[in-house]
Scaffold this active site. Structure first.
Site, PDB file in Angstrom:
ATOM      1  N   GLY A 242       3.428 -20.132   0.397  1.00 22.98           N
ATOM      2  CA  GLY A 242       3.828 -19.771   1.758  1.00 22.98           C
ATOM      3  C   GLY A 242       5.286 -19.362   1.894  1.00 22.98           C
ATOM      4  N   GLU A 277       3.065 -23.345  -5.384  1.00 20.56           N
ATOM      5  CA  GLU A 277       2.117 -22.254  -5.632  1.00 20.56           C
ATOM      6  C   GLU A 277       2.563 -20.949  -4.980  1.00 20.56           C
ATOM      7  OE1 GLU A 277      -1.957 -25.004  -5.578  1.00 20.56           O
ATOM      8  OE2 GLU A 277      -1.329 -23.989  -3.749  1.00 20.56           O
ATOM      9  N   PRO A 278       3.719 -20.433  -5.351  1.00 19.74           N
ATOM     10  CA  PRO A 278       4.186 -19.211  -4.700  1.00 19.74           C
ATOM     11  C   PRO A 278       3.409 -17.982  -5.177  1.00 19.74           C
ATOM     12  CG  PRO A 278       5.676 -19.805  -6.478  1.00 19.74           C
ATOM     13  CD  PRO A 278       4.626 -20.889  -6.410  1.00 19.74           C
ATOM     14  N   GLY A 279       3.072 -17.108  -4.265  1.00 26.59           N
ATOM     15  CA  GLY A 279       2.480 -15.821  -4.626  1.00 26.59           C
ATOM     16  C   GLY A 279       3.407 -14.727  -4.135  1.00 26.59           C
ATOM     17  N   ARG A 280       3.456 -14.608  -2.818  1.00 20.09           N
ATOM     18  CA  ARG A 280       4.238 -13.551  -2.165  1.00 20.09           C
ATOM     19  C   ARG A 280       5.709 -13.547  -2.611  1.00 20.09           C
ATOM     20  NH1 ARG A 280       2.592 -11.712   2.899  1.00 20.09           N
ATOM     21  NH2 ARG A 280       1.447 -13.666   3.065  1.00 20.09           N
ATOM     22  N   ARG A 317      -3.181  -4.687   4.704  1.00 17.90           N
ATOM     23  CA  ARG A 317      -2.348  -5.604   5.505  1.00 17.90           C
ATOM     24  C   ARG A 317      -1.958  -5.043   6.877  1.00 17.90           C
ATOM     25  NH1 ARG A 317       2.038  -7.617   4.444  1.00 17.90           N
ATOM     26  NH2 ARG A 317       1.474  -9.740   4.967  1.00 17.90           N
ATOM     27  N   TYR A 321      -3.607  -7.496   9.580  1.00 22.11           N
ATOM     28  CA  TYR A 321      -2.705  -8.491  10.189  1.00 22.11           C
ATOM     29  C   TYR A 321      -1.665  -7.863  11.113  1.00 22.11           C
ATOM     30  CZ  TYR A 321      -4.231 -10.782   5.840  1.00 22.11           C
ATOM     31  OH  TYR A 321      -4.961 -11.277   4.797  1.00 22.11           O
ATOM     32  N   CYS A 362     -12.383   6.843   7.391  1.00 24.25           N
ATOM     33  CA  CYS A 362     -12.948   7.178   8.696  1.00 24.25           C
ATOM     34  C   CYS A 362     -12.984   5.984   9.638  1.00 24.25           C
ATOM     35  CB  CYS A 362     -14.335   7.769   8.497  1.00 24.25           C
ATOM     36  SG  CYS A 362     -14.223   9.279   7.547  1.00 24.25           S
ATOM     37  N   GLU A 363     -11.836   5.460   9.967  1.00 25.17           N
ATOM     38  CA  GLU A 363     -11.713   4.395  10.966  1.00 25.17           C
ATOM     39  C   GLU A 363     -10.387   4.595  11.677  1.00 25.17           C
ATOM     40  OE1 GLU A 363     -12.725   0.440  10.477  1.00 25.17           O
ATOM     41  OE2 GLU A 363     -14.101   0.755   8.808  1.00 25.17           O
TER      42      GLU A 363
END
Ligand code: LLP
Length: 435
Positions: A242, A277-280, A317, A321, A362-363
């Site tokens: 996070g 547990e870092p990802g970003r 993303r 979001y 196509c959205e």
């Protein structure tokens, strides 16, 4: 290499480390994800150092950026991994991960996945329900082993992030409430297949202040003390991921700030091993998405669209979001402004126009940026979408039968393909034999 020197403009041209974006795009085509080896290594080092006063295991969150070459690079730097599926576990192992440094979270681990993880000898399971703990106990008994587990606690804390990525609040599907956790720990003490060794939390992503971690640990540490008093050998505390990054160029809390904020709690927990547990934080700023403009489209309705060859299937993303990603042409005499804000309408000295940057899907929700001030772009121009290293490629799909993008890893002036662009053949590969 400082962060802002990794992706930077020199003589009006965008570089990733020593490699020009335009050369990369010419060689591998677009859309294409480009990652910096130096920044991946630097971020891993920085977050590990921030927590160095404890015996800390950094478990890179595979879901954020799962390419095996990147996992290999991090494994070689000493990283462990946070996996949430058999597939992620497989990826980490293929990349050469040490199983003793792998933790396994997720609310729906199947018996097959549990068996696979036990056979590979992972460090521990982060358990999210009573039913799951029973399943792990059963599988471990059958295999004649004892599974090390941490209870993932849901501390009912609002991490104040996007609703879809909030996980530490009561009412979400994640973790086990404090009271239930205490009860379950007591019961499971007598089960032969599981050994409760830790407590895990993961509150949400990204979290822009340290305060949710403090509030969560203020609840979790007394739980650890109570469990220990009741005879449980809790020696591992996993505070999840996070840790935020900057998407606008503006300053955000560095890892040392998170470490300082939780210091007294970690001390008090008296756990021998701390897990993060870092990802970003590791991958987010270390990757960009290169895309080429296919058309300009100006409408009688007063809208101006820049239509490019990357779409929501490549980077979901923004539409999923409402996420903001800086975006700028790869050729720009003035370079990119230091800070680019969502509401910005122009930049001093740089003539811009307000555009929607969209893809071919196509959205109406297919966009990379809406109402964004950008220098005038023409068909053929190369555009960089920054800070796309985390949850970029890993969330991409084949929607609209679009082959997924290529991935390229830069190291100094060198660059190499780490995932080839999918072909039309790849699209129908798993289906063709059944026609
Ligand atoms: N640990 C667990 C158990 C997780 O579920 C996650 C992310 C992490 C660690 C890593 O979180 P990080 O350090 O990267 O913030 N797709 C969303 C983010 C979803 C995060 C899911 N869990 C996005 O694009 O923003």
């Amino acid at each position: 290499m400082a962060d802002d020197e990794t992706f930077c403009y020199r003589d009006g041209e965008l570089y990733c480390e020593g490699a020009a974006a335009e050369r990369i795009a010419e060689q591998y085509g677009t859309p294409c994800y480009v990652y910096s080896t130096a920044l991946l290594r630097e971020r891993f080092k920085r977050i590990r150092q921030a927590f160095a006063q404890w015996d800390t295991l950094v478990c890179f969150s595979v879901k954020s950026c799962a390419n095996v070459s990147i996992l290999k690079l991090l494994a070689q730097a000493g990283s462990g991994f946070d996996a949430v599926s058999g597939g992620e576990l497989y990826r980490a192992l293929v990349a050469g991960a040490d199983p003793e440094k792998i933790v396994f979270a997720g609310v729906g681990k199947t018996a097959g996945e549990i068996e696979y993880a036990l056979q590979e000898g992972i460090l521990m399971f982060n358990v999210e329900s009573r039913a799951e703990l029973e399943a792990i106990n059963e599988v471990a008994d059958r295999l004649g082993v004892r599974a090390r587990v941490a209870i993932r606690v849901n501390p009912d804390i609002d991490p104040r992030t996007h609703e879809k990525t909030t996980t530490g609040k009561g009412g979400t599907k994640f973790g086990i409430g404090i009271d239930e956790a205490e009860k379950l720990a007591g019961e499971a003490a007598g089960w032969s297949g599981v050994e409760l060794r830790g407590i895990h939390i993961h509150l949400g992503s990204p979290i822009y202040s340290t305060e949710p971690y403090e509030r969560a640990l203020a609840k979790v540490v007394p739980l650890i003390e109570r469990l220990r008093a009741a005879g449980c050998r809790i020696d591992r505390l996993n505070i999840g991921g996070g840790f935020c990054i900057s998407y606008t160029g503006e300053a955000t809390p560095p890892p040392q700030e998170y470490a300082a904020a939780v210091e007294s709690y970690l001390e008090k927990s008296a756990c021998a091993v701390i897990i993060i547990e870092p990802g970003r934080y590791i991958a987010g700023n270390a990757g960009m998405l290169l895309t080429r403009v296919i058309y300009r489209k100006e409408t009688q309705f007063g809208k101006r669209f820049i239509i490019c060859d990357a779409a929501m299937n490549d980077l979901v993303r923004p539409t999923l979001y409402g996420a903001f990603h800086r975006l700028w042409p790869a050729r720009s005499e003035e370079g990119m402004p230091q800070v680019v804000l969502a509401e910005q309408e122009g930049f001093d000295g740089i003539p811009t126009e307000l555009v929607d940057v969209v893809g071919p899907v196509c959205e109406n929700g297919d966009f990379l940026a809406r109402a964004r001030a950008l220098p005038r772009l023409e068909a053929g121009d190369l555009l960089a979408v920054f800070d796309a290293g985390a949850y970029g490629f890993s969330m991409s799909s084949n929607y609209n039968a679009r082959p997924r993008a290529a991935e390229v890893l830069v190291d100094g002036p060198e660059h190499r393909l780490i995932r080839h662009r999918e072909t039309y053949g790849d699209l129908v590969g798993p289906e063709r034999q059944f026609m």
